[in-house]
Design an enzyme around this catalytic site. Structure first.
Site, mmCIF file in Angstrom:
data_model
loop_
_atom_site.group_PDB
_atom_site.id
_atom_site.type_symbol
_atom_site.label_atom_id
_atom_site.label_comp_id
_atom_site.label_asym_id
_atom_site.label_seq_id
_atom_site.Cartn_x
_atom_site.Cartn_y
_atom_site.Cartn_z
ATOM 1 N N ASP A 167 0.905 -1.413 0.005
ATOM 2 C CA ASP A 167 0.050 0.073 0.071
ATOM 3 C C ASP A 167 1.015 1.184 0.162
ATOM 4 O O ASP A 167 0.555 2.249 0.570
ATOM 5 C CB ASP A 167 -0.822 -0.127 1.090
ATOM 6 C CG ASP A 167 -2.070 -0.993 0.927
ATOM 7 O OD1 ASP A 167 -2.128 -1.788 0.262
ATOM 8 O OD2 ASP A 167 -2.770 -1.077 1.941
ATOM 9 N N ASP A 188 -0.717 -4.448 -3.519
ATOM 10 C CA ASP A 188 -1.556 -3.613 -3.876
ATOM 11 C C ASP A 188 -0.653 -1.956 -3.507
ATOM 12 O O ASP A 188 -1.420 -1.308 -3.020
ATOM 13 C CB ASP A 188 -2.708 -3.623 -2.934
ATOM 14 C CG ASP A 188 -3.468 -5.074 -3.033
ATOM 15 O OD1 ASP A 188 -3.162 -5.528 -4.185
ATOM 16 O OD2 ASP A 188 -3.757 -5.421 -2.285
#
Length: 345
Positions: A167, A188
């Protein structure tokens, strides 16, 4: 100070369209970036440029005033660093969560950053190496370097390096342009519902030893009413040493808390892709519903992930990696994604 101002004008050249309002670092106006940000007028209506001299600034920063410009002395030498993860405790003693794990958060419009590095120094590899029985092991390893949220819009990033693992970049509001940047991460590490154009950047995958799938580049949560999410044009998708061949996916369709309106969009045009990508370009994603129950969302061939004109050993054409039709290519332009916003020099 007059000598410093003359030096800044010569150094910055066209990057600085008006005189700076603050200098951070030795001999400057402020010892910290946070102190300089506090000096920005609350309802700031014109560019407020903060020049940051080379150095490592251990700060957790939030920009909640418009028209702020952070201008570093050099991309590799001006470093903003902090080490929170989602499990870090805030002032209230509670975990900050993913949204609170940022190093730099932007919640106001017309922000820009140039010539600097934002580093979330949470030690993901060291934490992963701990035994599962180790009470100090962090289970929620999301650790954001940069977050654009709230009222953020028209955010510009040039020659900025973002460093993290899981992230790294939360792009969750408005429009943003990333040019000539470097973004590092594994899981991600570019995610959110905002509209973003990435141009001439290095998107660098980092390893997760022992994982069959070592990472996912994007996790867009674009609202279904919004035609555009993330657009990657003329970038290099490369990897750090040790990332296995075919072990990274280009994206997965994130539905925050199971949001049925989320239909992530990520489009990849004319990029170089190294061999850490394989025929399986995309993946499913698990989420936690508001009830606390787990759910899983599957990538489908009709999901809004597309490619066109990519090159390199990882630019594989496969039924699991949908290609744009040439007739659709003009629809996916930077101008369209940025919806009329023309970033300045």
């Amino acid at each position: 100070m007059r000598a410093m101002m003359i030096w800044l004008v010569l150094f910055c050249g066209s990057a600085l369209a008006e005189p700076y309002q603050a200098v951070v670092g030795p001999g400057g106006d402020y010892p910290s970036i946070g102190a300089a940000l506090a000096a920005v007028p609350k309802d700031n209506g014109k560019p407020f440029t903060i020049f940051i001299q080379d150095g490592v600034y251990q700060e957790k920063l939030s920009v909640d005033k418009p028209h702020v410009r952070l201008l570093g002395q050099s991309q590799g030498g001006t470093i903003i660093r902090f080490g929170d993860s989602a499990e870090a405790k805030g002032a209230d003693g509670k975990a900050v969560g993913t949204w609170g794990s940022y190093v730099l958060r932007v919640t106001a419009p017309d922000f820009s950053a140039q010539n600097l590095t934002i580093d979330n120094s949470f030690d993901f590899p060291a934490n992963a190496a701990k035994s599962d029985t180790d009470p100090t092991k962090v289970r929620h390893t999301q650790a954001v370097a940069l977050a654009t949220t709230g009222q953020s819009d028209r955010a510009l990033f040039r020659r900025v390096t973002l460093i993290g693992y899981q992230d790294t970049l939360l792009m969750d509001a408005g429009r943003q342009l990333f040019e000539d940047c470097t973004i590092k991460g594994n899981v991600d590490f570019i995610f959110g519902k905002g509209q973003g154009v990435f141009r001439r950047c290095d998107i660098v995958s980092r390893n997760r030893p022992g994982a069959k799938v070592t990472g996912y580049i994007t996790a867009p949560s674009t609202d279904i009413s919004q035609p555009y999410g993330m657009l990657f044009v003329d970038n290099r998708f490369i990897k750090e040493k040790g990332v296995p061949k075919g072990s990274v996916r280009l994206g997965r369709p994130w539905h925050p808390s199971g949001d049925p309106r989320a239909e992530g969009s990520a489009v990849f045009i004319n990029n170089f892709m190294d061999d850490h990508f394989g025929p399986q370009g995309y993946a499913d994603i698990g989420v936690t519903l508001p009830s606390g129950q787990p759910a899983r969302f599957q990538w489908q061939p009709w999901s809004r992930f597309f490619e066109y004109g990519n090159t390199g050993p990882g630019a594989i054409k496969d039924s699991n990696r949908p290609q744009l039709l040439p007739a659709a290519l003009p629809w996916y332009s930077a101008d369209a994604v940025l919806a009329g916003w023309q970033p300045g020099p």
